[in-house]
Structures are given as C-alpha cells and as structure tokens.
Scaffold this active site. Structure first.
Site, mmCIF file in Angstrom:
data_model
loop_
_atom_site.group_PDB
_atom_site.id
_atom_site.type_symbol
_atom_site.label_atom_id
_atom_site.label_comp_id
_atom_site.label_asym_id
_atom_site.label_seq_id
_atom_site.Cartn_x
_atom_site.Cartn_y
_atom_site.Cartn_z
ATOM 1 N N LYS A 143 0.851 -1.193 0.000
ATOM 2 C CA LYS A 143 0.000 0.000 0.000
ATOM 3 C C LYS A 143 0.876 1.228 0.000
ATOM 4 C CE LYS A 143 -4.481 0.651 0.179
ATOM 5 N NZ LYS A 143 -5.530 -0.196 -0.398
ATOM 6 N N ASN A 151 -21.780 2.048 -6.198
ATOM 7 C CA ASN A 151 -21.285 1.239 -7.324
ATOM 8 C C ASN A 151 -21.551 -0.241 -7.119
ATOM 9 O OD1 ASN A 151 -20.186 3.436 -8.714
ATOM 10 N ND2 ASN A 151 -18.378 3.412 -7.405
HETATM 11 P P1 NAD Z 1 -19.734 3.932 -3.292
HETATM 12 O O1 NAD Z 1 -19.186 5.154 -2.662
HETATM 13 O O2 NAD Z 1 -20.071 3.926 -4.743
HETATM 14 O O3 NAD Z 1 -21.069 3.481 -2.507
HETATM 15 C C1 NAD Z 1 -21.256 3.627 -1.139
HETATM 16 C C2 NAD Z 1 -22.709 4.040 -0.927
HETATM 17 O O4 NAD Z 1 -22.988 4.070 0.461
HETATM 18 C C3 NAD Z 1 -23.001 5.443 -1.473
HETATM 19 O O5 NAD Z 1 -24.094 5.384 -2.355
HETATM 20 C C4 NAD Z 1 -23.320 6.253 -0.230
HETATM 21 O O6 NAD Z 1 -24.299 7.243 -0.455
HETATM 22 C C5 NAD Z 1 -23.836 5.169 0.710
HETATM 23 N N1 NAD Z 1 -23.772 5.495 2.124
HETATM 24 C C6 NAD Z 1 -22.877 6.260 2.781
HETATM 25 N N2 NAD Z 1 -23.189 6.311 4.095
HETATM 26 C C7 NAD Z 1 -24.272 5.530 4.261
HETATM 27 C C8 NAD Z 1 -25.062 5.175 5.384
HETATM 28 N N3 NAD Z 1 -24.798 5.623 6.632
HETATM 29 N N4 NAD Z 1 -26.130 4.358 5.208
HETATM 30 C C9 NAD Z 1 -26.435 3.914 3.961
HETATM 31 N N5 NAD Z 1 -25.728 4.224 2.862
HETATM 32 C C10 NAD Z 1 -24.666 5.012 3.009
HETATM 33 O O7 NAD Z 1 -18.696 2.770 -2.930
HETATM 34 P P2 NAD Z 1 -18.574 1.337 -3.615
HETATM 35 O O8 NAD Z 1 -17.522 1.392 -4.630
HETATM 36 O O9 NAD Z 1 -19.930 0.838 -3.955
HETATM 37 O O10 NAD Z 1 -17.993 0.483 -2.400
HETATM 38 C C11 NAD Z 1 -18.832 0.119 -1.321
HETATM 39 C C12 NAD Z 1 -18.001 -0.536 -0.224
HETATM 40 O O11 NAD Z 1 -17.346 -1.688 -0.748
HETATM 41 C C13 NAD Z 1 -16.874 0.345 0.344
HETATM 42 O O12 NAD Z 1 -16.697 0.009 1.704
HETATM 43 C C14 NAD Z 1 -15.655 -0.090 -0.451
HETATM 44 O O13 NAD Z 1 -14.469 0.128 0.265
HETATM 45 C C15 NAD Z 1 -15.937 -1.580 -0.581
HETATM 46 N N6 NAD Z 1 -15.273 -2.179 -1.742
HETATM 47 C C16 NAD Z 1 -15.525 -1.714 -2.991
HETATM 48 C C17 NAD Z 1 -14.901 -2.293 -4.078
HETATM 49 C C18 NAD Z 1 -15.186 -1.822 -5.480
HETATM 50 O O14 NAD Z 1 -14.792 -2.512 -6.434
HETATM 51 N N7 NAD Z 1 -15.858 -0.696 -5.666
HETATM 52 C C19 NAD Z 1 -14.005 -3.361 -3.886
HETATM 53 C C20 NAD Z 1 -13.783 -3.839 -2.585
HETATM 54 C C21 NAD Z 1 -14.428 -3.231 -1.525
#
Ligand code: NAD
Length: 342
Positions: A78, A178
């Site tokens: 990292k 996402n």
């Molecule tokens: P994102 O930011 O697109 O989505 C997160 C969503 O959560 C947003 O729509 C936001 O409005 C919502 N949110 C924030 N606070 C909230 C709450 N208190 N209650 C309900 N909803 C709430 O992120 P993402 O890319 O979809 O990733 C989601 C999670 O998965 C993150 O923890 C990320 O670290 C993890 N993750 C993502 C990936 C990836 O490929 N995108 C890979 C591994 C892990």
C-alpha cells in the site's frame, strides 16, 4: 515504528519526500511470497506521520491476506501519500510519486484508492510501468466486486440455509453505490427480494424503481427481518450498537473492514449469525485489477471471481468444524498460504 513493522510481519518499508512537489510518501510492502505487492495509493490528510505509517502497514497487510485467499499471484502493499493542504501541481506531484514507485523496481504495483483517481494514475504512468487503473487500462472493478459478493452470498445461503438458489431469498443491502446497486441488480435477476437503504435518496429510489426494492431509512437497515444483511457502504458497521439489532441469518457484503474490532466476529458467531469475512467476499475488484495488470483474459478474471464462493464455503466448513469464527479461520488460512505453514 519497529514494533508496528514486526507485529504486522511487514517485509519492507520505504519513505520518500520531495520538497519541490510537496510529496511525502510511504510505501509498505507486506509480503511478496506469491508475487509483487499490489495495492492502492491513498492520498488523504493525516493527523500525524505515525498515523500515516500505521495506515500503510495495516492496509498492506490486509492486501496480502486478500490476495492470498483470492489465489492471485501477487502480494500485498500500500502507498500512503500524506496530503498537503493544497497540491500546487497535481501532475508533478503524482509524477514524483511515479519516480518513487519506479525506484522500487516492480516490487510494488500501485493503483487507485481513497483520494486518488485514474487521471492521477495516468500521471504516475509517465514515470513507471508499475501502475494499474489508468483511464485506458482496466476500468471500474465494481462489477467484479458485485459478482464476487453474489457468489459469496450463494455459498452462505447454501451453507446456512441449505438453499441452492437465490429465489425468494431476502437481501437487505446497505448502500446503493457502485457495488450495492450492481449487487441488487444481479440478486434481483436471480429472484431475490431486495430491501435497500442509502443516504442518497436518488440512489435508493433507483433500486426501488428498477428492482422493486423496499426502501428503509439508513438506521432501520440493521433490524430488517431478512436472510442476508449485505453491508455495501461504510466500514465498522458491525459493532456493539448494531449487532444486537441484527435480524438476519447471514452478514455478507462488500464493505471493507466491516467488523469494528475482531471480537465482533466472535459476537456474531456466538449469536449464530454467519459472517462472510469481508476481504474474502469482496476480492472480485482486486482479482480484476491484478489479472488485468497481468494481461489475463476476461474469462480468467470471471472464473477466479466466481471461485470466491468455493473459497468462502471451505472457510465456513472449517469454521464449523473448529467452532471458530469465520474471520479468524480466514486469517489462519491466509497465514498458512503466506508463510507456507500448512
Ligand atoms: P460507493 O461510494 O459507490 O457506494 C457507497 C454508498 O454508500 C453510497 O451510495 C453512499 O451514499 C452510501 N452510504 C454512505 N453512508 C451511508 C449510510 N450511513 N447508510 C447507507 N448508505 C450510506 O462505494 P462502492 O464502490 O460501492 O464500495 C462500497 C463498499 O465496498 C466500500 O466500503 C468499499 O471500500 C468496498 N469495496 C468496494 C470495491 C469496489 O470494487 N468498488 C471493492 C472492494 C471493496
């Protein structure tokens, strides 16, 4: 510092500063037993250099464990960039980081993380080829993360509920971003009933419109009576305040670091709520980034992502056999792979 390094079994720590570009960078390489260390580059503010170091070491270790259980030929690393108050020249800033990455000779491969973008990685690529996730390479890993989570949920319902299919399974998704949105889509296509929440009204309503999802307020998602609670927003959502509220059989979602602390895994186990360790079930994105970087075909990426279900199932079986929470079993299995102790 040395205690932190030894405790995490970190193999290398590198630091670099460049007064001209304002770069203050740390690269932590946790383990390269399986291949070069891959891990995102985070650029956020830190209250102290020690906290930045701690973050780099903790995240690098997490990447090693995730890569080991995803069976990809890469280790964990990292980069943490201590964000200056204002970056004067973003291109020069990330180019100087690219020079730093290049000096490591391919032992560390960088990618996007909090506070960095594909455009920043493009700047990095001016100085090194050890970078992934530029606008022209790879694209969005979220569809692979969502697919891996879906496979993981299927493994969990088979294990816990003896159900082969998602038809009629009720999944409560926290976060329609996402990954959460795509998970809702895939699960809906296979006949699951969806409850959704998001702090963003448009995002939750889109899921209601497209998948007939029931909308609940953000704080009401925990007590939703469902088969699967899928955290797909923030970390540390499984804690002293939320675990007693849970009304589900399984917790399986994409969010990183879902357990506020390790003992919350014990708490779920004690309550007979099956927990899918986050770094096992959400590895689809890493598999995508890693195999893309290695120029593997999409069929191989999809195959490895689908394997997440089988890996998780084996962890759950061992957890039952040894009456030990799945998060601890996942750590043991990763350590067996990383340190050749099995
Ligand atoms: P994102 O930011 O697109 O989505 C997160 C969503 O959560 C947003 O729509 C936001 O409005 C919502 N949110 C924030 N606070 C909230 C709450 N208190 N209650 C309900 N909803 C709430 O992120 P993402 O890319 O979809 O990733 C989601 C999670 O998965 C993150 O923890 C990320 O670290 C993890 N993750 C993502 C990936 C990836 O490929 N995108 C890979 C591994 C892990």
């Amino acid at each position: 510092m040395f205690d932190t390094i030894e405790h995490a079994r970190l193999s290398e720590l590198h630091v670099k500063s460049n007064k001209e570009t304002q770069l203050r960078a740390i690269v932590a390489i946790h383990n390269t037993h399986l291949g070069p260390a891959l891990g995102g580059c985070r650029c956020i503010e830190y209250s102290s250099d020690d906290n930045a170091l701690l973050d780099a070491v903790r995240l690098a270790k997490g990447m090693s464990y995730k890569a080991a259980l995803a069976h990809i030929p890469q280790g964990g690393g990292k980069a943490v960039l201590i964000k200056p108050k204002a970056v004067i020249d973003r291109e020069a800033y990330f180019e100087s980081f690219g020079e730093f990455v290049n000096e490591l000779g391919g032992r560390y491969i960088t990618a996007v993380d909090s506070g960095t973008s594909p455009t920043d990685m493009e700047f990095v690529s001016h100085k090194t080829s050890w970078v992934s996730g530029t606008p022209t390479s790879g694209g969005d890993p979220s569809p692979f993360t969502a697919l891996g989570v879906l496979q993981g949920i299927k493994a969990c319902i088979q294990f816990q509920l003896n159900k082969e299919k998602l038809d009629g399974v009720h999944i409560a998704i926290q976060g329609a971003g996402n990954v959460g949105y795509l998970l809702a889509k895939l699960a809906h296509e296979e006949g699951a009933n969806i409850t959704i929440t998001d702090v963003d009204q448009d995002k939750r309503e889109r899921c209601a419109d497209e998948f007939g999802a029931i909308i609940v307020k953000p704080n009401d998602i925990y007590q939703t009576d469902c088969h699967v609670f899928a955290p797909c927003s923030l970390g540390a959502v499984l804690n002293d305040a939320t675990i007693p509220l849970l009304n589900c059989d399984i917790v399986a979602g994409a969010a990183n670091n879902q357990l506020a602390s390790e003992h919350h895994g014990n708490e779920l186990h004690h309550r007979q709520i099956l927990y899918a360790p986050d770094y096992v079930i959400n590895a689809g994105g890493l598999i995508h980034v890693s195999l893309n970087q290695l120029k593997k075909p999409e069929t191989e990426i999809l195959h490895k992502t689908q394997e997440i279900g089988n890996t998780l199932f084996r962890i759950l079986e061992r957890s039952r056999r040894e009456n030990t929470p799945p998060n601890l079993i996942a750590d043991h299995v990763a350590e067996e792979i990383l340190y050749d102790t099995h």
